[in-house]
Design an enzyme around this catalytic site. Structure first.
Site, PDB file in Angstrom:
ATOM      1  CD  GLU A  31      34.564  40.753  38.349  1.00  0.00           C
ATOM      2  OE1 GLU A  31      34.869  40.671  39.553  1.00  0.00           O
ATOM      3  OE2 GLU A  31      35.294  40.340  37.429  1.00  0.00           O
ATOM      4  CG  ASP A  34      32.565  39.069  46.101  1.00  0.00           C
ATOM      5  OD1 ASP A  34      31.808  39.990  45.696  1.00  0.00           O
ATOM      6  OD2 ASP A  34      33.732  39.277  46.493  1.00  0.00           O
ATOM      7  CB  SER A  65      55.422  51.855  50.746  1.00  0.00           C
ATOM      8  OG  SER A  65      55.374  51.602  49.365  1.00  0.00           O
ATOM      9  CB  SER A 125      43.041  42.136  44.586  1.00  0.00           C
ATOM     10  OG  SER A 125      41.673  41.957  44.536  1.00  0.00           O
ATOM     11  CG  ASP A 170      39.070  41.124  45.923  1.00  0.00           C
ATOM     12  OD1 ASP A 170      38.585  40.412  45.025  1.00  0.00           O
ATOM     13  OD2 ASP A 170      38.794  42.327  46.071  1.00  0.00           O
TER      14      ASP A 170
HETATM   15  C1  GLA Z   1      36.028  44.138  44.407  1.00  0.00           C
HETATM   16  C2  GLA Z   1      35.585  43.546  45.740  1.00  0.00           C
HETATM   17  C3  GLA Z   1      35.221  42.084  45.571  1.00  0.00           C
HETATM   18  C4  GLA Z   1      34.226  41.889  44.423  1.00  0.00           C
HETATM   19  C5  GLA Z   1      34.703  42.616  43.163  1.00  0.00           C
HETATM   20  C6  GLA Z   1      33.682  42.580  42.060  1.00  0.00           C
HETATM   21  O1  GLA Z   1      37.214  43.560  43.988  1.00  0.00           O
HETATM   22  O2  GLA Z   1      36.618  43.655  46.686  1.00  0.00           O
HETATM   23  O3  GLA Z   1      34.723  41.587  46.775  1.00  0.00           O
HETATM   24  O4  GLA Z   1      32.947  42.307  44.794  1.00  0.00           O
HETATM   25  O5  GLA Z   1      35.010  43.969  43.436  1.00  0.00           O
HETATM   26  O6  GLA Z   1      33.446  41.277  41.655  1.00  0.00           O
END
Ligand code: GLA
Length: 402
Positions: A31, A34, A65, A125, A170
């Site tokens: 977490e 990335d 939507s 996401s 994501d």
């Molecule tokens: C969000 C961002 C990702 C990542 C996470 C934390 O989802 O979009 O790129 O950094 O937070 O891990």
């Protein structure tokens, strides 16, 4: 209730010709690393965005939507599309349009209707799934490559349009995931290593109910952490070069972690960095090591080993990265009380969900404990199936003609 296709026809007077789907994701471990180019280990969910559409002959994109919270939008595709005000959902559609226009000169728009069952602002996401669905539609219409890895890299850049300096996790997992698998994602170049989730492992997702709206006030906190990681890296690499421990003055996180083992790096950092820079650096380095270890634990079907790494990840996110909340900590504690092998916050944090690992034999007890000791106790037991579910590792986004 009308189907997506029926709503399309009611809205635009003729049927759609293409159907896109793009799933949400739950990150198992890795977490907030990335964006440092370090590996992560998510899987795609059974919850997804579905987009029915019909290409147009001009530059207009019109999007409805099914969710009343998101009013209809329309805009023209061009290389510099003016964003709407911060937090507008339509910016997640403008983002891929502008990126694809700038990079590949696309101009052809579409009429679309979109629906989603991904919980919103919960760290699963939902927004990247919209970016990916719209991006996949536009790329397909204009015959730009929709190969998951190349599109994922473009979509990761695209999403920064909304102001969050995110990494690429994501977009990559939502586009590139395989059925029944989690994927270890490495960056620069982007690669996905698919690992089958053992049949008797259950990843539970539980929503704390605290809203984690990434495009709102939390954006600054997220972006600040990224900056702190960059600064910590700069100070550390300068020190290592001065001390002649490494030859290069500038190194990336993956280079550094590949050159010096995590334990030594932490020892040095404790002498060189202070305060939040030290804490952010320590999280990044230890979390990357946990990702590598977690892949091995999953391959070995070692549920307790994997769970222990999730616990350590949560502790680090709480004390070193400061992205947890009281509600997330409580959910983690309740899950552990119920017999979970491990539990941690998932996604950007500051609210949203936890991910909990249980075996097939303990999952019932863990779910029951979460219901009684968290959701009922807080009088939050209505619409529970949206807030507490067992994640099913699903395949990535797809597009088909209808
Ligand atoms: C969000 C961002 C990702 C990542 C996470 C934390 O989802 O979009 O790129 O950094 O937070 O891990």
């Amino acid at each position: 209730m009308s189907t997506l296709e029926e709503v399309f026809e009611e809205t635009y007077g003729s049927p759609p010709t293409l159907l896109v789907r793009a799933p949400g994701r739950v990150n198992l471990i890795g977490e907030h690393i990335d964006y440092n180019g370090l590996p992560v280990f998510p899987m795609a969910l059974q919850h997804e965005v579905r987009l029915a559409l019909r290409p147009r002959d001009d530059e207009t994109v019109r999007l409805h939507s099914n969710d009343q919270r998101f009013p209809p939008i329309h805009f023209e595709i061009e290389p510099a599309i003016e964003p709407w005000k911060k937090g507008s959902w339509g910016n997640y559609a403008k983002a891929p349009a502008q990126e694809l226009a700038e990079r590949f000169g696309i101009w052809q728009g579409f009429d679309g209707v979109l629906e989603s069952d991904i919980p919103v602002a919960a760290g699963l996401s939902s927004s990247s799934a919209i970016v990916n669905a719209v991006g996949l539609a536009l790329a397909h219409i204009s015959e730009v490559s929709t190969e998951p890895r190349s599109l994922a890299a473009v979509m990761a850049d695209a999403e920064r349009y909304v102001g969050t300096q995110g990494g690429g996790m994501d977009q990559a997992i939502s586009l590139g995931a395989r059925d029944r698998c989690a994927a270890k994602i490495t960056f620069h170049p982007l690669r996905l290593r698919h690992v089958v989730v053992p049949d008797d492992w259950c990843f539970i997702v539980a929503d704390s109910g605290d809203v984690a709206e990434k495009s709102g006030a939390l954006q600054a906190a997220y972006n600040l952490r990224r900056k702190e990681c960059d600064e910590a890296l700069r100070v550390m690499t300068a020190h290592l070069a001065t001390e002649k421990i490494t030859a290069q003055l500038c190194m990336s996180y993956p280079d550094l972690c590949g050159t010096i083992d995590a334990e030594t790096l932490i020892k040095i950092s404790e002498q060189v960095l202070q305060g939040s820079l030290l804490r952010r650096f320590r999280h990044a380095v230890t979390e990357a090591a946990r990702v590598d270890e977690a892949v091995d634990r999953m391959l070995a079907a070692d549920v307790h080993g994997f769970g222990a790494l999730m616990d350590a990840s949560h502790a680090s996110l709480k004390t070193d990265y400061h992205v947890s909340t009281a509600a997330l900590d409580e959910l983690v504690a309740v899950a552990k009380e119920g017999g979970a092998a491990g539990a941690r916050l998932t996604g950007a944090g500051f609210g949203g969900c936890v991910v909990v690992l249980a075996s097939r034999w303990t999952v019932g007890e863990v779910l029951e404990t979460l219901v009684t000791e968290y959701f009922e106790r807080r009088h939050q037991a209505e619409r529970l199936e949206e807030r507490l579910f067992v994640a099913v590792p699903c395949r990535g986004a797809s597009i088909r003609e209808i």
